[in-house]
Every structure is written in C-alpha cells, then in structure tokens.
Design a protein around this motif. Structure first.
Motif, PDB file in Angstrom:
ATOM      1  N   TYR A   1      18.256  -0.428 -11.364  1.00  0.00           N
ATOM      2  CA  TYR A   1      17.807   0.884 -11.832  1.00  0.00           C
ATOM      3  C   TYR A   1      18.747   1.471 -12.898  1.00  0.00           C
ATOM      4  CZ  TYR A   1      13.904   1.947  -8.637  1.00  0.00           C
ATOM      5  OH  TYR A   1      12.689   1.985  -7.984  1.00  0.00           O
ATOM      6  N   LYS A   2      19.857   0.765 -13.165  1.00  0.00           N
ATOM      7  CA  LYS A   2      20.858   1.209 -14.144  1.00  0.00           C
ATOM      8  C   LYS A   2      21.441   2.582 -13.771  1.00  0.00           C
ATOM      9  CE  LYS A   2      18.965  -1.482 -17.999  1.00  0.00           C
ATOM     10  NZ  LYS A   2      18.097  -2.316 -17.144  1.00  0.00           N
ATOM     11  N   ILE A   3      21.753   2.733 -12.494  1.00  0.00           N
ATOM     12  CA  ILE A   3      22.306   3.998 -11.999  1.00  0.00           C
ATOM     13  C   ILE A   3      23.751   4.158 -12.457  1.00  0.00           C
ATOM     14  CG2 ILE A   3      22.868   5.337  -9.941  1.00  0.00           C
ATOM     15  CD1 ILE A   3      19.850   4.962 -10.458  1.00  0.00           C
ATOM     16  N   ASP A   4      24.057   5.264 -13.130  1.00  0.00           N
ATOM     17  CA  ASP A   4      25.436   5.550 -13.503  1.00  0.00           C
ATOM     18  C   ASP A   4      25.872   6.943 -13.080  1.00  0.00           C
ATOM     19  OD1 ASP A   4      24.107   7.125 -15.304  1.00  0.00           O
ATOM     20  OD2 ASP A   4      24.996   6.235 -17.099  1.00  0.00           O
ATOM     21  N   GLY A   5      25.061   7.609 -12.275  1.00  0.00           N
ATOM     22  CA  GLY A   5      25.414   8.912 -11.724  1.00  0.00           C
ATOM     23  C   GLY A   5      24.475   9.255 -10.590  1.00  0.00           C
TER      24      GLY A   5
ATOM     25  N   PHE B   1      12.804   6.112 -13.107  1.00  0.00           N
ATOM     26  CA  PHE B   1      14.087   6.682 -12.707  1.00  0.00           C
ATOM     27  C   PHE B   1      14.129   8.134 -13.160  1.00  0.00           C
ATOM     28  CE2 PHE B   1      18.027   8.096 -14.715  1.00  0.00           C
ATOM     29  CZ  PHE B   1      18.929   8.052 -13.665  1.00  0.00           C
ATOM     30  N   THR B   2      14.659   9.011 -12.302  1.00  0.00           N
ATOM     31  CA  THR B   2      14.859  10.406 -12.696  1.00  0.00           C
ATOM     32  C   THR B   2      16.061  10.972 -11.965  1.00  0.00           C
ATOM     33  OG1 THR B   2      13.740  12.530 -13.094  1.00  0.00           O
ATOM     34  CG2 THR B   2      13.353  11.477 -10.952  1.00  0.00           C
ATOM     35  N   ASN B   3      16.539  12.116 -12.429  1.00  0.00           N
ATOM     36  CA  ASN B   3      17.646  12.791 -11.755  1.00  0.00           C
ATOM     37  C   ASN B   3      17.639  14.278 -12.120  1.00  0.00           C
ATOM     38  OD1 ASN B   3      18.891  13.067 -14.311  1.00  0.00           O
ATOM     39  ND2 ASN B   3      20.181  11.269 -14.018  1.00  0.00           N
ATOM     40  N   VAL B   4      18.548  15.011 -11.509  1.00  0.00           N
ATOM     41  CA  VAL B   4      18.608  16.459 -11.736  1.00  0.00           C
ATOM     42  C   VAL B   4      18.988  16.767 -13.185  1.00  0.00           C
ATOM     43  CG1 VAL B   4      19.724  18.618 -11.041  1.00  0.00           C
ATOM     44  CG2 VAL B   4      19.122  16.909  -9.310  1.00  0.00           C
ATOM     45  N   GLY B   5      19.871  15.941 -13.750  1.00  0.00           N
ATOM     46  CA  GLY B   5      20.283  16.175 -15.127  1.00  0.00           C
ATOM     47  C   GLY B   5      19.131  16.123 -16.117  1.00  0.00           C
ATOM     48  N   LEU B   6      18.114  15.327 -15.824  1.00  0.00           N
ATOM     49  CA  LEU B   6      16.962  15.209 -16.715  1.00  0.00           C
ATOM     50  C   LEU B   6      15.940  16.323 -16.512  1.00  0.00           C
ATOM     51  CD1 LEU B   6      16.304  11.350 -16.483  1.00  0.00           C
ATOM     52  CD2 LEU B   6      17.322  12.596 -18.402  1.00  0.00           C
TER      53      LEU B   6
ATOM     54  N   GLY C   1       0.785  -1.222   0.000  1.00  0.00           N
ATOM     55  CA  GLY C   1       0.000   0.000   0.000  1.00  0.00           C
ATOM     56  C   GLY C   1       0.817   1.272   0.000  1.00  0.00           C
ATOM     57  N   LYS C   2       2.154   1.136  -0.008  1.00  0.00           N
ATOM     58  CA  LYS C   2       3.020   2.326  -0.026  1.00  0.00           C
ATOM     59  C   LYS C   2       3.840   2.367  -1.306  1.00  0.00           C
ATOM     60  CE  LYS C   2       3.387   3.566   4.804  1.00  0.00           C
ATOM     61  NZ  LYS C   2       4.227   4.342   5.729  1.00  0.00           N
ATOM     62  N   VAL C   3       4.129   3.579  -1.750  1.00  0.00           N
ATOM     63  CA  VAL C   3       4.966   3.794  -2.927  1.00  0.00           C
ATOM     64  C   VAL C   3       6.392   4.067  -2.463  1.00  0.00           C
ATOM     65  CG1 VAL C   3       5.362   5.217  -4.969  1.00  0.00           C
ATOM     66  CG2 VAL C   3       3.012   4.750  -4.211  1.00  0.00           C
ATOM     67  N   GLU C   4       7.335   3.300  -2.961  1.00  0.00           N
ATOM     68  CA  GLU C   4       8.724   3.467  -2.536  1.00  0.00           C
ATOM     69  C   GLU C   4       9.467   4.483  -3.407  1.00  0.00           C
ATOM     70  OE1 GLU C   4      11.614   0.331  -0.944  1.00  0.00           O
ATOM     71  OE2 GLU C   4      12.053   0.372  -3.091  1.00  0.00           O
ATOM     72  N   VAL C   5      10.174   5.388  -2.733  1.00  0.00           N
ATOM     73  CA  VAL C   5      11.085   6.316  -3.405  1.00  0.00           C
ATOM     74  C   VAL C   5      12.477   6.072  -2.840  1.00  0.00           C
ATOM     75  CG1 VAL C   5      11.713   8.733  -3.795  1.00  0.00           C
ATOM     76  CG2 VAL C   5       9.294   8.053  -3.795  1.00  0.00           C
ATOM     77  N   VAL C   6      13.444   5.865  -3.712  1.00  0.00           N
ATOM     78  CA  VAL C   6      14.824   5.590  -3.316  1.00  0.00           C
ATOM     79  C   VAL C   6      15.724   6.699  -3.833  1.00  0.00           C
ATOM     80  CG1 VAL C   6      16.743   3.959  -3.433  1.00  0.00           C
ATOM     81  CG2 VAL C   6      14.388   3.103  -3.472  1.00  0.00           C
ATOM     82  N   GLU C   7      16.526   7.283  -2.939  1.00  0.00           N
ATOM     83  CA  GLU C   7      17.551   8.223  -3.389  1.00  0.00           C
ATOM     84  C   GLU C   7      18.886   7.494  -3.437  1.00  0.00           C
ATOM     85  OE1 GLU C   7      20.262  12.095  -2.304  1.00  0.00           O
ATOM     86  OE2 GLU C   7      19.533  10.738  -0.759  1.00  0.00           O
ATOM     87  N   PHE C   8      19.507   7.488  -4.603  1.00  0.00           N
ATOM     88  CA  PHE C   8      20.854   6.950  -4.769  1.00  0.00           C
ATOM     89  C   PHE C   8      21.834   8.116  -4.625  1.00  0.00           C
ATOM     90  CE2 PHE C   8      18.053   4.076  -7.076  1.00  0.00           C
ATOM     91  CZ  PHE C   8      18.493   2.829  -6.662  1.00  0.00           C
ATOM     92  N   PHE C   9      22.841   7.950  -3.793  1.00  0.00           N
ATOM     93  CA  PHE C   9      23.762   9.059  -3.518  1.00  0.00           C
ATOM     94  C   PHE C   9      25.151   8.539  -3.195  1.00  0.00           C
ATOM     95  CE2 PHE C   9      22.943   7.644   0.721  1.00  0.00           C
ATOM     96  CZ  PHE C   9      24.026   8.072   1.486  1.00  0.00           C
ATOM     97  N   TRP C  10      26.086   9.469  -3.132  1.00  0.00           N
ATOM     98  CA  TRP C  10      27.446   9.198  -2.658  1.00  0.00           C
ATOM     99  C   TRP C  10      27.864  10.376  -1.788  1.00  0.00           C
ATOM    100  CZ3 TRP C  10      32.276  11.040  -5.505  1.00  0.00           C
ATOM    101  CH2 TRP C  10      33.440  10.654  -4.809  1.00  0.00           C
TER     102      TRP C  10
END
Length: 216
Positions: free
Chosen positions: A174-178, A189-194, A50-59
C-alpha cells in the motif's frame, strides 16, 4: 509526518501523519489524487469472497492514531455486513515500532482486542507509558489481569512473527509512509492528511467501499 523524517526526539513528541487541509466532502464526491490514491498495482486482501476489505494501518505510539480511535469506533459500530475490517500495525523500524507490532498481534492472538487494545492506547497517551521494552509490557499486561508469561511467549511466537512479516509486506504494497492510513479492497489508499479531518476521511472510505462493491 513522513517516516523518512523521524528522529528519536520527534517520536516522543509527534505522530506520523500531520492533518493537512483537504477537500471538504460537503463540496462533492472525493477526488482521486486529492482525497485518495488508486494503487497502480493491487495489494493482497484476505477478506472472504463477496466482502470488501478495509485495513487500518496504525502505530500505538502515534497520537494521531489515538485521536482517530473514537471516530473509527463509531464507524465500526455501523459496519455493513459486506465489509471486512482489520487493523495492521506498522513497523517502520524495529524500535519502538516492531515491539508494538508484536504486542498488537499477541493481543489479537489471545482474543484480547476488545479489552486490551484501547487500554494500550490510554496507557501510552494518557499515562505516558512507552511500553517499548519487554519488561514494561510484561508489567503492564500483568496489571491488567493477563497471564504475563503467556503473553510474552505469544509475542515471540512463530505465529506472531509470521503476522508481523505479513503486515510489513502489506504496508509496503500500500506504500504506507505515515499513519493512521486506510487501505480499501487492495485498490485504494486514503488518510486524514488527504481529507482534512477524521469524518471526511471515513466518508472517503465509505465512498471507496461503494466503488469496490460496484467494481468501478
């Protein structure tokens, strides 16, 4: 910046994702392929039913992630009850990503996210502490009043190493490369660059959360 472009020199001077011009969300709804990507194969999620997951990928070492933090904090302050948020540190290679990844999961395991997580960003980006060696991390956490021996043992624990393996698998899904980057509901998937800036990025996240709610 794409992870294939990393060099030791670049790591010390730039972050992982360059802010590229994106569509202004004032012009309308976010556009697939421009402001976000829909995954061809769903990534795993761990949110309760019943919840929508949001994941932040970071370094921790990424200046763009550091800059994103206050925008993310403001967004989290208004997090809807049906949204489950979590952070996932990336590790594109062992040094310095891997040790920073284990440091985050040790912070999480010891219940220190609210206090120590922002201090690590400040230490790296304002105080110029790399925190990329065990002895540097041990000295830093001790100065924060944390049991340094327990913290270092937690960093090397089976539980933390398991979390690190799971994080790497999720970033691959998620094919994260940045970074910073955000995954929504295992579908988008989204990011600031998009999106051109942090506010537009989080507006896109809100849009995608709503799509996940309605099953679109």
């Amino acid at each position: 910046m794409n992870r294939r472009d990393f060099s030791i020199q670049a790591l010390s001077t730039v972050g992982l994702t360059l802010a590229l011009p994106g569509l202004s969300l004032a012009q309308g709804a976010p556009v697939e392929g421009t402001n976000y990507v829909k995954l061809s194969q769903r990534a795993p999620t761990s949110a309760p039913a019943g919840k929508v997951e949001v994941v932040e990928f970071f370094w921790y070492g990424c200046p763009h992630c550091n800059h994103f933090e206050p925008y993310l904090a403001a967004w989290l302050a208004k997090l809807p009850a049906d949204v489950s948020f979590r952070r996932v540190p990336v590790a594109f290679r062992e040094n310095p990503f891997g040790i920073h990844q284990r440091m985050y999961f040790a912070v999480e395991a010891m219940g220190l996210l609210n206090t120590l997580h922002p201090k690590i960003f400040r230490a790296i980006h304002e105080d110029q502490l790399k925190l990329d060696k065990p002895e540097l991390i041990q000295d830093f956490v001790a100065k924060q009043g944390v049991d340094a021996a327990k913290f270092m043992a937690t960093m090397e624990s089976f539980g933390v190493k398991t979390k690190a393996n799971q994080a790497r698998a999720l970033a691959d899904a998620y094919k994260i490369d940045g970074v910073p980057a955000l995954g929504i509901a295992g579908q988008f998937f989204t990011n600031v660059g998009l999106n051109g800036n942090e506010k537009n990025t989080l507006a896109t996240v809100d849009y995608l959360v709503n799509r996940a709610r309605t099953g679109r």
